[in-house]
Design a protein around this motif. Structure first.
Motif, PDB file in Angstrom:
ATOM      1  N   GLN A 145       0.846  -1.136   0.195  1.00 43.78           N
ATOM      2  CA  GLN A 145       0.018  -0.009   0.110  1.00 43.78           C
ATOM      3  C   GLN A 145       0.928   1.370   0.039  1.00 43.78           C
ATOM      4  OE1 GLN A 145      -3.309   0.072   2.864  1.00 43.78           O
ATOM      5  NE2 GLN A 145      -2.817  -2.185   3.219  1.00 43.78           N
ATOM      6  N   GLY A 146       2.141   1.053  -0.067  1.00 48.64           N
ATOM      7  CA  GLY A 146       3.045   2.401  -0.161  1.00 48.64           C
ATOM      8  C   GLY A 146       3.411   2.875   1.159  1.00 48.64           C
ATOM      9  N   ARG A 147       3.261   2.096   2.181  1.00 41.52           N
ATOM     10  CA  ARG A 147       3.317   2.530   3.629  1.00 41.52           C
ATOM     11  C   ARG A 147       4.948   2.241   4.084  1.00 41.52           C
ATOM     12  NH1 ARG A 147      -1.656  -0.106   6.579  1.00 41.52           N
ATOM     13  NH2 ARG A 147      -0.599  -1.890   5.792  1.00 41.52           N
ATOM     14  N   GLN A 153       5.493  -2.236  11.844  1.00 38.75           N
ATOM     15  CA  GLN A 153       4.494  -1.499  11.816  1.00 38.75           C
ATOM     16  C   GLN A 153       4.277  -0.900  10.955  1.00 38.75           C
ATOM     17  OE1 GLN A 153       1.742  -2.533  14.044  1.00 38.75           O
ATOM     18  NE2 GLN A 153       0.621  -0.997  12.708  1.00 38.75           N
ATOM     19  N   PRO A 154       3.093  -1.002  10.184  1.00 39.92           N
ATOM     20  CA  PRO A 154       3.038   0.058   9.051  1.00 39.92           C
ATOM     21  C   PRO A 154       2.424   1.271   9.635  1.00 39.92           C
ATOM     22  CG  PRO A 154       2.158  -2.129   8.269  1.00 39.92           C
ATOM     23  CD  PRO A 154       2.316  -2.074   9.596  1.00 39.92           C
ATOM     24  N   LEU A 155       2.730   2.614   9.147  1.00 38.07           N
ATOM     25  CA  LEU A 155       2.178   3.853   9.407  1.00 38.07           C
ATOM     26  C   LEU A 155       1.044   4.280   8.475  1.00 38.07           C
ATOM     27  CD1 LEU A 155       5.504   5.625  10.078  1.00 38.07           C
ATOM     28  CD2 LEU A 155       4.320   4.437  11.762  1.00 38.07           C
ATOM     29  N   ASN A 156      -0.010   4.755   9.158  1.00 38.53           N
ATOM     30  CA  ASN A 156      -1.042   5.328   8.369  1.00 38.53           C
ATOM     31  C   ASN A 156      -0.934   6.967   8.441  1.00 38.53           C
ATOM     32  OD1 ASN A 156      -3.368   6.369   7.249  1.00 38.53           O
ATOM     33  ND2 ASN A 156      -4.761   5.459   8.731  1.00 38.53           N
ATOM     34  N   GLU A 157      -0.425   7.339   7.415  1.00 40.65           N
ATOM     35  CA  GLU A 157       0.121   8.848   7.245  1.00 40.65           C
ATOM     36  C   GLU A 157      -0.601   9.784   6.450  1.00 40.65           C
ATOM     37  OE1 GLU A 157       4.474   9.145   7.911  1.00 40.65           O
ATOM     38  OE2 GLU A 157       4.537   7.779   6.260  1.00 40.65           O
ATOM     39  N   LYS A 158      -1.988   9.004   5.933  1.00 43.39           N
ATOM     40  CA  LYS A 158      -2.905   9.893   5.121  1.00 43.39           C
ATOM     41  C   LYS A 158      -3.269  11.317   5.895  1.00 43.39           C
ATOM     42  CE  LYS A 158      -4.650   6.186   2.810  1.00 43.39           C
ATOM     43  NZ  LYS A 158      -5.760   5.471   2.203  1.00 43.39           N
ATOM     44  N   GLU A 159      -3.178  11.070   7.220  1.00 40.99           N
ATOM     45  CA  GLU A 159      -3.697  12.564   8.147  1.00 40.99           C
ATOM     46  C   GLU A 159      -2.620  13.517   8.077  1.00 40.99           C
ATOM     47  OE1 GLU A 159      -3.631  13.558  12.863  1.00 40.99           O
ATOM     48  OE2 GLU A 159      -3.518  11.497  12.266  1.00 40.99           O
ATOM     49  N   GLY A 170       7.867   6.940   0.875  1.00 40.55           N
ATOM     50  CA  GLY A 170       9.268   7.000   0.629  1.00 40.55           C
ATOM     51  C   GLY A 170      10.058   7.089  -0.559  1.00 40.55           C
ATOM     52  N   PRO A 171       9.597   8.062  -1.408  1.00 39.11           N
ATOM     53  CA  PRO A 171      10.126   8.215  -2.644  1.00 39.11           C
ATOM     54  C   PRO A 171      11.527   8.617  -2.956  1.00 39.11           C
ATOM     55  CG  PRO A 171       8.747  10.028  -2.403  1.00 39.11           C
ATOM     56  CD  PRO A 171       8.689   9.124  -0.988  1.00 39.11           C
ATOM     57  N   MET A 172      12.113   9.372  -1.937  1.00 38.57           N
ATOM     58  CA  MET A 172      13.388   9.962  -1.908  1.00 38.57           C
ATOM     59  C   MET A 172      14.619   9.175  -2.505  1.00 38.57           C
ATOM     60  SD  MET A 172      12.265  13.140  -2.168  1.00 38.57           S
ATOM     61  CE  MET A 172      13.656  14.190  -2.141  1.00 38.57           C
ATOM     62  N   ASN A 179      12.449  -0.932  -2.866  1.00 35.37           N
ATOM     63  CA  ASN A 179      12.469  -0.953  -1.673  1.00 35.37           C
ATOM     64  C   ASN A 179      13.734  -0.344  -0.877  1.00 35.37           C
ATOM     65  OD1 ASN A 179       9.710  -1.830  -1.698  1.00 35.37           O
ATOM     66  ND2 ASN A 179      10.407  -3.931  -1.602  1.00 35.37           N
ATOM     67  N   TRP A 180      13.491   0.000   0.508  1.00 37.25           N
ATOM     68  CA  TRP A 180      14.870   0.375   1.282  1.00 37.25           C
ATOM     69  C   TRP A 180      14.337   0.116   2.599  1.00 37.25           C
ATOM     70  CZ3 TRP A 180      13.780   4.190   4.492  1.00 37.25           C
ATOM     71  CH2 TRP A 180      12.784   5.112   4.430  1.00 37.25           C
ATOM     72  N   GLU A 181      15.544   0.103   3.245  1.00 40.56           N
ATOM     73  CA  GLU A 181      15.602  -0.041   4.590  1.00 40.56           C
ATOM     74  C   GLU A 181      16.706   0.755   5.296  1.00 40.56           C
ATOM     75  OE1 GLU A 181      16.835  -3.786   7.677  1.00 40.56           O
ATOM     76  OE2 GLU A 181      15.360  -4.208   5.952  1.00 40.56           O
ATOM     77  N   ALA A 182      16.508   1.244   6.469  1.00 44.82           N
ATOM     78  CA  ALA A 182      17.338   2.032   7.475  1.00 44.82           C
ATOM     79  C   ALA A 182      17.342   1.666   8.789  1.00 44.82           C
ATOM     80  CB  ALA A 182      16.852   3.802   7.319  1.00 44.82           C
ATOM     81  N   GLY A 183      18.576   1.539   9.335  1.00 37.58           N
ATOM     82  CA  GLY A 183      18.473   1.170  10.893  1.00 37.58           C
ATOM     83  C   GLY A 183      19.203  -0.268  11.073  1.00 37.58           C
TER      84      GLY A 183
END
Length: 256
Positions: A145-147, A153-159, A170-172, A179-183
């Motif tokens: 879903q692009g989250r 835990q997926p974040l619901n950031e539409k708000e 996370g398009p940058m 896909n990418w991963e940090a941490g």
């Protein structure tokens, strides 16, 4: 008849003046004014150093909630004993060439520069971003879903977040073509992102590309460089509001 003046019941004898007692002298008006201005200046400096400071939004990276040149207030007591939390909007010093010359300039007028020194006018050289990950967190992009997810835990950031034509939050890094991963986020550091996800020079913008082998970029921000948490959008007055942490971050589990 006696010629000596004697006190009567109707006319009590006056008390002799006490030696050494003098009327209290008041400072001249101009001296009182200087004194009051000095006290106000000291209080302003203390408030800026310990409690509240004014800043402005230097770019479009926090739209739609915070627009370029918005005036905001940052409070500092929340971080006296604990560091930033996921979801907080924070102001921090430029970690190193994250700001353009125009964004880093700050106020230019003499009066504005002076007021900015004591926290009465927004200062420059700082960035405003949202904390996505704290110490130990793993941030991944993206699910079907692009989250973005934090510790699984997926974040619901539409708000609060804007895609700006992108298809993921996370398009940058890969422009949503991978896909990418940090941490895990290192100790004493945080991972931050702008709410305008397709137009923000944030941690995701400054991280290494996936599968890069010779990259030495550091996408994290030192907690020691964080000035405080944004808690009020002060100006323009018609958009005044108190800023809260989004509920979606309450579902994120602690780092494993």
């Amino acid at each position: 008849m006696s010629t000596t003046d004697e006190p009567t019941a109707d006319a009590p004898a006056s008390e002799p003046a006490k030696p050494g007692k003098k009327d209290k002298k008041h400072l001249p008006v101009w001296q009182e004014t200087i004194l009051l201005l000095g006290i106000a200046l000291v209080l302003a400096i203390v408030i800026k150093a310990l409690f509240v400071q004014a800043f402005y939004i230097p770019s479009e990276s926090m739209e739609p909630g915070l627009v370029k040149n918005d005036r905001i207030l940052v409070e500092k007591p929340s971080y006296w004993f604990d560091g930033p939390e996921r979801g907080d909007i924070v102001v921090f010093k430029d970690p190193g060439d994250w700001l353009s010359g125009e964004e880093a300039a700050g106020p230019t007028g003499v009066v504005a520069k002076t007021l900015s020194k004591v926290g009465l006018y927004p200062s420059g050289g700082h960035l405003v971003k949202r904390v996505i990950g704290v110490e130990g967190d793993v941030i991944k992009c993206c699910d079907d879903q692009g989250r973005i997810s934090v510790n699984g835990q997926p974040l619901n950031e539409k708000e609060y977040a804007r895609l700006g034509g992108a298809t993921c939050y996370g398009p940058m890094v890969t422009n949503c073509n991978g896909n990418w991963e940090a941490g895990p986020v290192p100790k004493g550091q945080i991972f931050v992102m702008g709410d305008n996800r397709n137009n923000s020079a944030d941690s995701s913008f400054h991280m290494c590309q996936p599968k890069a082998t010779d990259c030495t970029k550091n996408p994290y921000v030192d907690v020691d460089d964080v000035v405080g948490k944004v808690f009020v959008l002060l100006w323009p007055s018609d958009r005044f509001k108190v800023i809260h942490r989004p509920d979606t971050f309450a579902d994120v589990p602690d780092a494993g």
